[in-house]
Design a protein around this motif. Sequence first.
Motif, PDB file in Angstrom:
ATOM      1  N   THR A 144      -5.637  -1.486   4.308  1.00  0.00           N
ATOM      2  CA  THR A 144      -4.860  -1.176   3.110  1.00  0.00           C
ATOM      3  C   THR A 144      -5.699  -1.293   1.842  1.00  0.00           C
ATOM      4  OG1 THR A 144      -4.052  -3.457   3.345  1.00  0.00           O
ATOM      5  CG2 THR A 144      -2.549  -1.678   3.978  1.00  0.00           C
ATOM      6  N   PHE A 152      -8.302   1.785   1.805  1.00  0.00           N
ATOM      7  CA  PHE A 152      -7.589   3.012   1.473  1.00  0.00           C
ATOM      8  C   PHE A 152      -7.658   3.283  -0.029  1.00  0.00           C
ATOM      9  CE2 PHE A 152      -4.346   3.378   5.204  1.00  0.00           C
ATOM     10  CZ  PHE A 152      -5.272   4.102   5.929  1.00  0.00           C
ATOM     11  N   TRP A 168     -12.893   3.966   6.832  1.00  0.00           N
ATOM     12  CA  TRP A 168     -11.497   3.764   7.219  1.00  0.00           C
ATOM     13  C   TRP A 168     -11.368   3.555   8.727  1.00  0.00           C
ATOM     14  CZ3 TRP A 168      -8.658   8.253   4.160  1.00  0.00           C
ATOM     15  CH2 TRP A 168      -8.665   7.940   2.803  1.00  0.00           C
ATOM     16  N   ASN A 185       2.013  -0.728   0.260  1.00  0.00           N
ATOM     17  CA  ASN A 185       0.632  -0.754  -0.206  1.00  0.00           C
ATOM     18  C   ASN A 185       0.502  -0.534  -1.704  1.00  0.00           C
ATOM     19  OD1 ASN A 185      -1.961  -1.416   0.524  1.00  0.00           O
ATOM     20  ND2 ASN A 185      -2.628   0.714   0.654  1.00  0.00           N
ATOM     21  N   LEU A 203      -1.544   4.592   2.969  1.00  0.00           N
ATOM     22  CA  LEU A 203      -2.583   5.398   2.330  1.00  0.00           C
ATOM     23  C   LEU A 203      -2.058   6.045   1.053  1.00  0.00           C
ATOM     24  CD1 LEU A 203      -5.266   6.907   2.129  1.00  0.00           C
ATOM     25  CD2 LEU A 203      -4.374   8.565   3.790  1.00  0.00           C
ATOM     26  N   LEU A 238      -3.341   4.575  -2.660  1.00  0.00           N
ATOM     27  CA  LEU A 238      -4.256   5.467  -3.363  1.00  0.00           C
ATOM     28  C   LEU A 238      -3.616   6.076  -4.611  1.00  0.00           C
ATOM     29  CD1 LEU A 238      -7.030   6.745  -3.447  1.00  0.00           C
ATOM     30  CD2 LEU A 238      -6.203   8.525  -1.890  1.00  0.00           C
TER      31      LEU A 238
END
Length: 270
Positions: free
Chosen positions: A79, A82, A105, A172, A245, A249
């Motif tokens: 996590t 990412f 990754w 995340n 992800l 991100l």
Amino acid sequence: MSYLAPSEFVTKMVDAGEAKVFMATRDTLIRAYMAGATLAIAAVFAVTVAVQTGYPIIGAILFPVGFSILYLMGFDLLTGVFVLAPLALFDKRPGVTIGGVLRNWGLVFVGNFAGALTVALMTAIIFTFGFSVEPSGVGIKIAGIGEARTLGYKEYGAAGMLTIFVRGILCNWMVSLGVVGAMISTSVSGKVIAMWMPIMLFFAMAFEHSVVNMYLFPSALILGGDFSIMDYLIWNELPVVLGNLVGGLTMTGLTLYSTHIRTAPKRSLA
């Protein structure tokens, strides 16, 4: 507590992402393995506290101890990478490629899973006295979590898949703020406090974390949870990975990068 301004810690995020892309395979796997194992121990600790006290919120309050330990030790979670690894690509750091990011990754995923699975086997032995008796109360609780958070989503079909994906995004978003929190202070106490807050929030809200689930669901299967490996992969791990992800991100990495990198101190090329 030696707080760093956003323009300073965002530059540190990009630097960290670049370092992870170029890290040797051996070091990447070791750090990922230890991160997965440490977070797994924190997860079983939180479940144990919740079972013993009858108050899940207490487990959520204490769970971030594992996250704090692993980041202070320099270990890597899926996590986290990412968020960090792609920033070096967006910043056009020399030699950073999409292939390098994907390699990082993949290695971290393998290492995290191996570490979490190791702890799952160890704790299963503890909960069953070497598989000689039925699982303890904590073991039964973990098995129940595995069923509820696979078959529970499967029951609702596409709506369940959407729900788990969104829970992965929200997870995340918070966890990656914890990753960044480790960079906004130069003192141990400042780092821990900054990490603790969003990690406690994600766990208390039962959002879906791919690495925590690498422990919970294999452990649940070992302890007799009534679901299959395919149920785990399709109705938890894979959509959670994708949600993690997207959440990390877009909600943390790109937002901080896009708004703060222009005001960051210029990186010396000397």
